[in-house]
Design a protein around this motif. Structure first.
Motif, mmCIF file in Angstrom:
data_model
loop_
_atom_site.group_PDB
_atom_site.id
_atom_site.type_symbol
_atom_site.label_atom_id
_atom_site.label_comp_id
_atom_site.label_asym_id
_atom_site.label_seq_id
_atom_site.Cartn_x
_atom_site.Cartn_y
_atom_site.Cartn_z
ATOM 1 N N ASN A 135 0.843 -1.191 0.000
ATOM 2 C CA ASN A 135 0.000 0.000 0.000
ATOM 3 C C ASN A 135 0.882 1.246 0.000
ATOM 4 O OD1 ASN A 135 -2.420 -1.406 0.067
ATOM 5 N ND2 ASN A 135 -2.601 -1.338 2.290
ATOM 6 N N LEU A 136 0.754 2.051 -1.036
ATOM 7 C CA LEU A 136 1.568 3.251 -1.195
ATOM 8 C C LEU A 136 0.677 4.478 -1.239
ATOM 9 C CD1 LEU A 136 3.813 1.916 -4.110
ATOM 10 C CD2 LEU A 136 4.325 1.815 -1.654
ATOM 11 N N ARG A 137 1.226 5.605 -0.817
ATOM 12 C CA ARG A 137 0.523 6.875 -0.987
ATOM 13 C C ARG A 137 1.491 7.888 -1.565
ATOM 14 N NH1 ARG A 137 -3.233 10.364 3.273
ATOM 15 N NH2 ARG A 137 -4.722 11.028 1.683
ATOM 16 N N ILE A 138 1.109 8.486 -2.684
ATOM 17 C CA ILE A 138 1.957 9.433 -3.388
ATOM 18 C C ILE A 138 1.524 10.848 -3.021
ATOM 19 C CG2 ILE A 138 2.927 10.073 -5.617
ATOM 20 C CD1 ILE A 138 3.268 7.081 -4.803
ATOM 21 N N LEU A 139 2.470 11.653 -2.518
ATOM 22 C CA LEU A 139 2.207 13.039 -2.157
ATOM 23 C C LEU A 139 3.069 13.967 -3.001
ATOM 24 C CD1 LEU A 139 2.177 12.783 1.766
ATOM 25 C CD2 LEU A 139 0.280 12.442 0.165
ATOM 26 N N ASP A 140 2.571 15.180 -3.258
ATOM 27 C CA ASP A 140 3.256 16.153 -4.110
ATOM 28 C C ASP A 140 3.750 17.326 -3.269
ATOM 29 O OD1 ASP A 140 4.161 17.902 -6.019
ATOM 30 O OD2 ASP A 140 2.266 18.035 -7.122
ATOM 31 N N LYS A 141 5.069 17.447 -3.122
ATOM 32 C CA LYS A 141 5.661 18.530 -2.330
ATOM 33 C C LYS A 141 5.332 19.896 -2.923
ATOM 34 C CE LYS A 141 10.037 19.934 -0.195
ATOM 35 N NZ LYS A 141 9.581 19.766 1.200
ATOM 36 N N ASN A 142 5.191 19.966 -4.236
ATOM 37 C CA ASN A 142 4.889 21.246 -4.889
ATOM 38 C C ASN A 142 3.454 21.710 -4.649
ATOM 39 O OD1 ASN A 142 7.441 21.600 -5.906
ATOM 40 N ND2 ASN A 142 6.964 20.773 -7.931
ATOM 41 N N LYS A 143 2.629 20.857 -4.078
ATOM 42 C CA LYS A 143 1.245 21.223 -3.780
ATOM 43 C C LYS A 143 0.975 21.024 -2.292
ATOM 44 C CE LYS A 143 -0.598 20.432 -8.415
ATOM 45 N NZ LYS A 143 -1.618 19.713 -9.239
ATOM 46 N N ASN A 144 1.898 21.574 -1.485
ATOM 47 C CA ASN A 144 1.759 21.526 -0.029
ATOM 48 C C ASN A 144 1.618 20.107 0.501
ATOM 49 O OD1 ASN A 144 1.839 24.397 0.253
ATOM 50 N ND2 ASN A 144 -0.319 24.480 -0.395
ATOM 51 N N CYS A 145 2.303 19.203 -0.175
ATOM 52 C CA CYS A 145 2.357 17.805 0.258
ATOM 53 C C CYS A 145 0.986 17.129 0.262
ATOM 54 C CB CYS A 145 3.001 17.703 1.635
ATOM 55 S SG CYS A 145 4.633 18.474 1.712
ATOM 56 N N ARG A 146 0.150 17.537 -0.666
ATOM 57 C CA ARG A 146 -1.169 16.926 -0.792
ATOM 58 C C ARG A 146 -1.089 15.677 -1.667
ATOM 59 N NH1 ARG A 146 -4.709 22.468 -1.874
ATOM 60 N NH2 ARG A 146 -4.503 23.317 0.255
ATOM 61 N N PRO A 147 -2.079 14.804 -1.547
ATOM 62 C CA PRO A 147 -2.086 13.580 -2.355
ATOM 63 C C PRO A 147 -2.060 13.887 -3.850
ATOM 64 C CG PRO A 147 -3.680 13.418 -0.591
ATOM 65 C CD PRO A 147 -3.188 14.824 -0.578
#
Length: 229
Positions: A75-87
């Motif tokens: 189970n992985l969750r990908i977050l985007d640092k460029n969008k305030n660490c949102r999914p």
């Protein structure tokens, strides 16, 4: 046919995999603890000598193929640092790892792997993250090969198939020792995490966020991956 019933028949048909009930039921469980508190980027690592060759051809959740071993839900969750660490939704996530004896599909006939597995495609897959940045694979606990600690490779790409990150996931050694004592594996003669050339300078960030389960019911791995999209 219901999805769960279908997967049950698929995995039973493959034979030898433990923990069917745990693996099929784990997707609906609480994924608490998967969001990163410090919002640090995941470490960049090598694809290794056995990367996916045509990942777009292996869009699937069940990547077991004909391999035998202890069940593992990734189970992985990908977050985007460029969008305030949102999914990050709609990210392409590729995974690949060796079988219980350290063998990789799609390779062989060379000094790294003498067995010819060039026509096999087990333990490789691609899946797309959902609105919560989550993606999941049904697999087996990976073995190891000489010179490396146990690990899983993964790559995250955006919708245009641009690579955002290649990294690797490490495992707690007590879990590895327990799994490797079972019949399908070859014992615990692996390189320790501390001595592994990939993990020695980034082990805390490579390590699974959590792993639960046992050798009878299988294991569930949780890991957050932070990228810059």
């Amino acid at each position: 046919m219901k999805r769960k019933d279908f997967l049950t028949k698929v995995i039973i048909g493959l034979g030898g995999i433990a923990g069917l009930a745990t693996i099929l039921g784990s997707r609906s469980k609480d994924d608490g603890g998967m969001i990163s508190e410090d919002c640090a980027l995941s470490p960049k690592e090598t694809k290794g000598p056995f990367p996916n060759k045509t990942p777009s051809e292996y869009v699937r959740e069940n990547i077991i193929g004909d391999r035998k071993g202890i069940a593992l839900r990734i189970n992985l969750r990908i977050l985007d640092k460029n969008k305030n660490c949102r999914p990050m939704s709609n990210a392409l996530v590729d995974v690949w790892h060796c079988d219980s004896h350290g063998k990789y599909s799609e390779y062989g006939n060379n000094w790294l792997q003498s067995e010819d597995l060039t026509k096999a495609h087990f333990l490789r897959g691609r899946h797309t993250s959902d609105a919560d940045g989550k993606v999941s694979f049904i697999s087996i606990f990976p073995g190891y090969y000489p010179g490396r600690a146990p690990h899983i490779h993964l790559e995250v790409l955006n919708g245009e198939k641009k690579s955002l990150l290649v990294t690797q996931i490490a495992f707690p050694e007590d879990i590895c020792d327990t799994v490797y004592s079972t019949e399908s594996y070859k014992g615990s003669n692996y390189v320790s995490n501390a001595r592994d050339g990939i993990f020695r300078d980034s082990l805390d960030d490579n390590m699974v966020d959590s792993i639960t389960g046992n050798i009878k019911e299988g294991y569930t791995l949780l890991k957050t991956i932070m990228v810059k999209a």
